[in-house]
Scaffold this motif. Structure first.
Motif, PDB file in Angstrom:
ATOM      1  N   UNK A  15      94.732  88.250  60.270  1.00 33.77           N
ATOM      2  CA  UNK A  15      94.763  88.948  58.910  1.00 33.77           C
ATOM      3  C   UNK A  15      95.345  87.920  57.992  1.00 33.77           C
ATOM      4  N   UNK A  16      96.073  86.882  58.248  1.00 30.68           N
ATOM      5  CA  UNK A  16      96.194  85.986  57.089  1.00 30.68           C
ATOM      6  C   UNK A  16      95.123  85.267  56.957  1.00 30.68           C
ATOM      7  N   UNK A  17      94.123  84.702  57.939  1.00 30.51           N
ATOM      8  CA  UNK A  17      93.048  84.116  57.574  1.00 30.51           C
ATOM      9  C   UNK A  17      91.925  84.859  56.681  1.00 30.51           C
ATOM     10  N   UNK A  18      92.018  86.081  56.900  1.00 30.11           N
ATOM     11  CA  UNK A  18      91.265  86.925  55.856  1.00 30.11           C
ATOM     12  C   UNK A  18      91.669  87.317  54.601  1.00 30.11           C
ATOM     13  N   UNK A  19      92.964  87.268  54.522  1.00 32.22           N
ATOM     14  CA  UNK A  19      93.737  87.288  53.046  1.00 32.22           C
ATOM     15  C   UNK A  19      93.381  86.052  52.496  1.00 32.22           C
ATOM     16  N   UNK A  20      93.756  84.835  53.073  1.00 37.49           N
ATOM     17  CA  UNK A  20      93.818  83.726  52.412  1.00 37.49           C
ATOM     18  C   UNK A  20      92.360  83.395  52.024  1.00 37.49           C
ATOM     19  N   UNK A 132      84.036  70.215  51.192  1.00 38.50           N
ATOM     20  CA  UNK A 132      82.937  70.854  51.038  1.00 38.50           C
ATOM     21  C   UNK A 132      83.114  72.244  50.704  1.00 38.50           C
ATOM     22  N   UNK A 133      84.139  72.807  51.144  1.00 41.05           N
ATOM     23  CA  UNK A 133      84.407  74.241  50.535  1.00 41.05           C
ATOM     24  C   UNK A 133      84.389  74.279  48.993  1.00 41.05           C
ATOM     25  N   UNK A 264      71.368  82.441  65.697  1.00 38.28           N
ATOM     26  CA  UNK A 264      72.443  81.291  65.871  1.00 38.28           C
ATOM     27  C   UNK A 264      73.001  80.902  64.724  1.00 38.28           C
ATOM     28  N   UNK A 265      72.472  80.755  63.619  1.00 44.70           N
ATOM     29  CA  UNK A 265      73.101  80.585  62.387  1.00 44.70           C
ATOM     30  C   UNK A 265      74.091  81.586  61.976  1.00 44.70           C
ATOM     31  N   UNK A 266      74.058  82.910  62.301  1.00 44.16           N
ATOM     32  CA  UNK A 266      75.141  83.951  62.148  1.00 44.16           C
ATOM     33  C   UNK A 266      76.266  83.694  62.932  1.00 44.16           C
ATOM     34  N   UNK A 267      76.127  83.295  64.311  1.00 43.39           N
ATOM     35  CA  UNK A 267      76.997  82.948  65.220  1.00 43.39           C
ATOM     36  C   UNK A 267      77.832  81.745  64.934  1.00 43.39           C
ATOM     37  N   UNK A 273      84.183  79.800  60.826  1.00 44.58           N
ATOM     38  CA  UNK A 273      85.120  80.820  59.880  1.00 44.58           C
ATOM     39  C   UNK A 273      86.458  80.888  60.755  1.00 44.58           C
ATOM     40  N   UNK A 274      86.375  81.349  62.150  1.00 46.69           N
ATOM     41  CA  UNK A 274      87.666  81.515  62.726  1.00 46.69           C
ATOM     42  C   UNK A 274      88.290  80.286  63.419  1.00 46.69           C
ATOM     43  N   UNK A 275      87.530  79.323  63.739  1.00 47.48           N
ATOM     44  CA  UNK A 275      88.254  78.068  63.965  1.00 47.48           C
ATOM     45  C   UNK A 275      88.999  77.538  62.962  1.00 47.48           C
ATOM     46  N   UNK A 276      88.238  77.333  61.949  1.00 53.33           N
ATOM     47  CA  UNK A 276      88.625  76.379  60.565  1.00 53.33           C
ATOM     48  C   UNK A 276      89.831  77.374  60.184  1.00 53.33           C
TER      49      UNK A 276
END
Length: 555
Positions: A15-20, A132-133, A264-267, A273-276
């Motif tokens: 949830x924190x990751x999504x909000x940030x 890069x972001x 593969x690109x979507x995965x 997204x999750x690991x970072x």
């Protein structure tokens, strides 16, 4: 902690990751820096904390992140800019580690050259995620993005290999330069070889495993296979992963199906997204743990150690870029700098080289892109607690603290201001040039399809004439549309992609018809005339059509 409590903790982190991420998208600030701030804030609240396990980070987190970045990189572009990439990812890392090592040996009580090189190796490699972001948000030039990404791919291998050599010397009581160089070269060459072998093995497997789900599973397993094989033969696992990803990504268009590439690109985007997100939250949570280990060190030892570490990290990078870009032209050509191809044949070889040299504004931007990340912390946490003789490892807690400060100063200081610096420098990608190249490529591919259609018509005279005519009409319409678009782009300003009434209208029509088809399918499903299974098949067809419809920025 119970299983349910652990799950609740993970969901709270998500949830924190999504909000940030939501905040980052609307403010333009790098999510990596914001997540680190959130992690620091949480670390001082009551409740469970997650301690950084270096083996978990180096084995389960680093390989997929590096592999995904390598898949998205351009082997051709990295090869074109290879002198600068090698200078930043190998030579600068070695220079940073050696400079910090000498500083520690001279000015930090209780530290040796090997110990100093160890912390120098940990803080030497920048983590390009934050930069890069920002680059994607502000539209940095492709060349700078290539350099930042290429440096980030290779510098971890250099740093971790050097760290292992330095730790072995520090724990064993001696540092031999010839032995260190030999171990470094062996580990790097071995990692390169393993990466090439794994990449070509994957190519053979992908030609057999054409099913998208099988290809996806193979892609997810590849970075771990490359890393484990390389580490088990005592060479650089990080370099093996990077080389594998670069070769596989370069060859994928030839042997991977379109559906496999889409899945593969979507995965991999989801994995990134999750690991970072969780990785940068993890950085902030290490602050209290590291501060607890610093209590036994006087300020007279802590202050010079921190100043040397942070000072070298911040100052050596711009100095290095300025010096290397000021080298004599003949020396650069000897290093392999590839001259820029110029349409004007009268331009001299030297002038073409000057066009490829970094400008002052690009040097400033690259200097400010040196944010450090979780790899630095994971690397420094791998330091042993004792030497081979059983004595405590010299100033270990101090080294961890210096690494933390270097990460926080660069990640928060440079990361949060990088976007402002790039905008102030006026560095933007040549959007018109990129759009022109894309449309020229589209026109060329449509012409190639028309040629192939004529060949098929001659080879198969009994083919359906109506289908051939309809396909030819669609292709010719595309060629005309691309030519019209190119006429507009050739006279446009380099930094602004102009609107084209016909092109915009065609895109709106395509999207409107796709939406109408999707709504009609839903009405059939809701009326009981179309099973859900059939709906999903037809929806997937429309989704693919919508996916290949260019958006405003891909013109």
């Amino acid at each position: 902690m119970t299983v349910q409590a652990a799950l609740l903790f993970v969901l709270a982190g998500l949830a924190v990751v999504l909000v940030v991420r939501w905040v980052a998208d609307r403010t333009g600030l790098p999510a990596a820096a914001l997540l680190t701030v959130a992690g620091i804030g949480y670390a001082f609240l009551p409740g469970p904390n997650v301690a950084l396990d270096p083996e978990v980070v180096l084995t389960f987190v680093l390989p997929p992140l590096l592999y995904s970045a390598a898949l998205d990189s351009s082997l051709t572009a990295i090869r074109r800019n290879l002198p600068t990439v090698v200078s930043l990812s190998v030579a600068l890392v070695l220079a940073t580690a050696l400079t910090i090592g000498i500083g520690f040996e001279w000015f930090v009580e209780g530290a040796t050259l090997a110990v100093g090189i160890a912390v120098g190796a940990a803080v030497a490699p920048p983590d390009p995620v934050a930069a890069l972001g920002v680059a994607r948000t502000v539209g940095m030039p492709v060349k700078l993005v290539t350099l930042i990404r290429g440096e980030g791919l290779l510098n971890d291998a250099t740093a971790l290999t050097l760290l292992s050599v330095a730790v072995a010397a520090a724990a064993g009581g001696g540092f031999s330069a010839p032995v260190a160089v030999g171990q470094f070269v062996l580990a790097a060459a071995g990692g390169l070889l393993v990466g090439v072998v794994i990449a070509y093995g994957i190519r053979l497997l992908r030609r057999v495993a054409r099913d998208p789900l099988t290809a996806n599973a193979l892609s997810l397993a590849t970075p771990f296979v490359a890393y484990l094989i390389a580490e088990n033969v005592h060479v650089s696992g990080v370099l093996a992963v990077v080389v594998t990803g670069l070769v596989v990504g370069h060859d994928a268009p030839r042997f991977a199906s379109g559906e496999s590439r889409l899945q593969t690109g979507a995965v991999w985007r989801l994995v990134d997204f999750l690991l970072e997100g969780f990785v940068f939250l993890l950085i902030g949570q290490q602050v209290p743990i590291i501060l607890d280990g610093l209590r036994d060190y006087p300020m007279s030892v802590v202050a010079p150690a921190v100043l040397i570490t942070v000072g070298v990290v911040l100052l050596l990078r711009p100095v290095w870029l300025i010096v290397t870009q000021s080298l004599p032209r003949s020396l650069h050509m000897q290093f392999g700098a590839e001259p820029v191809v110029d349409e004007d044949a009268t331009v001299s070889r030297g002038s073409r080289w000057i066009a490829d040299r970094l400008t002052g504004r690009e040097v400033v931007a690259l200097s400010w892109a040196g944010t450090r990340g979780v790899i630095s912390l994971a690397a420094i946490f791998t330091l042993p607690t004792s030497t081979d003789s059983g004595a405590p490892f010299p100033v270990r807690d101090l080294l961890v603290f210096c690494t933390l400060i270097a990460v926080l100063v660069t990640l928060l200081g440079q990361g949060l201001t990088f976007g402002f610096v790039v905008r102030a420098l006026g560095l933007r990608a040549g959007e018109t040039d990129q759009a022109r190249v894309r449309n020229e490529a589209r026109e060329a591919s449509a012409h190639a399809a028309l040629v192939r259609l004529d060949e098929l018509e001659n080879e198969e005279p009994d083919s359906d004439l109506a289908s051939v005519a309809a396909t030819r009409a669609r292709l010719r319409a595309r060629v005309i549309r691309y030519q019209d678009r190119l006429d507009v782009l050739r006279d446009a300003h380099p930094d602004e992609v102009p609107a084209s009434a016909g092109h915009e209208s065609a895109l709106r029509v395509r999207r409107a018809t796709i939406d109408a088809q999707r709504e009609e399918l839903l009405r059939w499903r809701d009326a009981g005339r179309l099973p859900d299974e059939s709906l999903r098949v037809l929806e997937r067809e429309l989704d693919h059509e919508e996916r290949v419809t260019p958006d405003r920025h891909a013109h």
